[in-house]
Write an enzyme that holds these catalytic residues in place. Structure first.
Site, PDB file in Angstrom:
ATOM      1  N   CYS A 154      -3.426  -6.591  -7.410  1.00  0.00           N
ATOM      2  CA  CYS A 154      -3.893  -5.648  -8.366  1.00  0.00           C
ATOM      3  C   CYS A 154      -3.448  -4.942  -9.296  1.00  0.00           C
ATOM      4  O   CYS A 154      -3.582  -4.739 -10.734  1.00  0.00           O
ATOM      5  CB  CYS A 154      -5.049  -5.338  -7.867  1.00  0.00           C
ATOM      6  SG  CYS A 154      -4.480  -3.491  -6.593  1.00  0.00           S
TER       7      CYS A 154
ATOM      8  N   MET B 298     -14.918   0.162  -7.182  1.00  0.00           N
ATOM      9  CA  MET B 298     -14.113   1.352  -6.699  1.00  0.00           C
ATOM     10  C   MET B 298     -12.989   1.134  -8.299  1.00  0.00           C
ATOM     11  O   MET B 298     -12.414   0.466  -8.377  1.00  0.00           O
ATOM     12  CB  MET B 298     -13.270   0.543  -5.358  1.00  0.00           C
ATOM     13  CG  MET B 298     -14.264   0.823  -4.272  1.00  0.00           C
ATOM     14  SD  MET B 298     -13.120   0.380  -2.755  1.00  0.00           S
ATOM     15  CE  MET B 298     -12.776  -1.252  -3.178  1.00  0.00           C
TER      16      MET B 298
ATOM     17  N   CYS C  91      -4.792  -3.679   1.799  1.00  0.00           N
ATOM     18  CA  CYS C  91      -6.612  -3.156   0.525  1.00  0.00           C
ATOM     19  C   CYS C  91      -7.687  -2.540   1.409  1.00  0.00           C
ATOM     20  O   CYS C  91      -8.592  -1.831   1.507  1.00  0.00           O
ATOM     21  CB  CYS C  91      -6.296  -3.239  -0.494  1.00  0.00           C
ATOM     22  SG  CYS C  91      -7.504  -3.043  -1.666  1.00  0.00           S
TER      23      CYS C  91
ATOM     24  N   GLY D  61     -18.701  -9.347  -1.303  1.00  0.00           N
ATOM     25  CA  GLY D  61     -18.466 -11.447  -2.408  1.00  0.00           C
ATOM     26  C   GLY D  61     -17.340 -11.886  -1.321  1.00  0.00           C
ATOM     27  O   GLY D  61     -16.976 -12.525  -2.179  1.00  0.00           O
TER      28      GLY D  61
END
Length: 386
Positions: free
Chosen positions: A187, A1, A66, A91
């Protein structure tokens, strides 16, 4: 993404390296690699909220949002509806109450419009459970994920430790990803300084640092929104560390206290907004008794704190801690647990008074009665939530 548009940013974007690593892994495993962009969704559902919360003096958690709006909503729907995926695997170090086989046995049920019609579809709720590696458990970040997405998601790392996962990667020729440092923090900020980043989007609102003890002005700052409760405050000319304990947005004052364990940093009461419950909406015990014992955390990897929840009519809860909790801040998410199960979370909207404020209030009341004096200037706000 790809969620953040780094075209206008200076320097290399870590997301480009992530993309290259993912493509290389897919090549080694001989599976198709696809790249999908959700910059628009991320901006509207995550980043805009991030800025709005800071502007209101709160401390947001964009990673939780998110997962809620992008990874487990926009991306999930893309995988199911456009790629025809049976399930989504991530993950995260987390587990669910479903076995992988049960996830794949489910048939796709088209999403129905309207809350009333949805009530006729009865399913066993899927629980979100902590991962086997307690040090890496990431259920905190998944506490706002919907049932729709959770029942079609598998977590292959949920029953493994980080060390064992690295061993598997090394044995299968994936050593290049083991050399990378773990991704930490927000991020879109990356390695940049948070204060500098925020001042690119929000106008400075200068104010004063005020001592919580004697109400003296110790220095100035560029805006209350740059500080969160519990954070160290770098005040020019002072050698000893001071910590943020309260804010008055109307005056622009940031109240600070000396030392990392000052009583003004501790509170035992908070109120959330409407809570997102993962499996039960809300838990039966909370509905029946209006109160429920459980555990809470408001930061990833912090120790779980025992507390009592009190349900309000609007779906929010009061959280009363067994022991005073340090460095609570509005805007953060209070995430609730019962044993290994993550029950859900709610955004912290109000804080109760600190132990220091209560003691100060009693002392001031007594002094006022005896001397007839009013309160001094630069008082912290009576309702710290604003």
């Amino acid at each position: 993404m790809r969620n953040w548009d780094a075209l206008d940013e200076r320097g290399a974007c870590a997301a480009d390296r992530d993309c290259e690593d993912a493509a290389r892994v897919c090549h080694l495993l001989d599976i198709p690699f696809r790249h999908v962009t959700f910059v628009k969704e991320y901006w509207h559902d995550v980043f805009t909220d991030f800025l709005n919360e800071y502007e209101k003096g709160r401390t947001p958690n964009p990673d939780i949002l998110c997962n809620k709006h992008v990874k487990f909503k926009a991306f999930f729907r893309y995988a199911v509806e456009h790629l025809g995926a049976d399930a989504m695997a991530t993950g995260h170090y987390a587990r669910t109450s479903l076995e992988d086989e049960e996830v794949f046995e489910q048939k796709h049920v088209p999403r129905r419009e309207g809350l009333f019609r949805d009530r006729f579809e009865v399913r066993n709720a899927v629980k979100l459970l902590q991962g086997a590696d307690a040090a890496k458990d990431q259920t905190f970040f998944l506490s706002q994920v919907s049932q729709e997405a959770l029942r079609r998601t598998i977590f292959p790392l949920g029953g493994l430790t980080k060390g064992f996962v690295k061993k598997i990667a090394a044995e299968n020729g994936l050593g290049h990803v083991l050399q990378r440092k773990e991704s930490m923090g927000i991020c879109f900020i990356g390695k940049r300084h948070l204060e500098s980043f925020l001042l690119q989007y929000l106008q400075p609102r200068p104010g004063n640092f005020v001592s919580i003890e004697d109400h003296k002005v110790l220095g100035t700052h560029q805006g209350c929104f740059l500080f969160t409760l519990g954070q160290g405050a770098k005040i020019g000319g002072l050698r000893d560390p001071w910590y943020v304990v309260d804010k008055d947005l109307s005056r622009g004052d940031v109240f600070v206290a000396p030392g990392p364990d000052h009583p003004a940093l501790y509170r035992d009461l908070l109120r959330t907004g409407r809570v997102h419950w993962i499996a039960e909406e809300p838990p039966a015990q909370l509905v029946h008794d209006k109160m429920m014992e459980c555990h809470v955390r408001w930061r990833h990897q912090m120790a779980l704190a025992p507390c009592v929840l009190t349900l309000n009519q609007d779906g929010s809860v009061w959280v009363t801690a067994v022991k005073p909790m340090k460095s609570l801040a509005t805007g953060q998410f209070a995430v609730f647990y019962k044993g290994d199960e993550c029950l859900g979370s709610g955004k912290i909207m109000r804080l109760g008074p600190s132990a220091y404020t209560l003691q100060l209030g009693k002392s001031l009341s007594a002094a006022t009665r005896e001397a007839g004096q009013g309160p001094k200037s630069h008082r912290p706000p009576t309702d710290p939530a604003n």
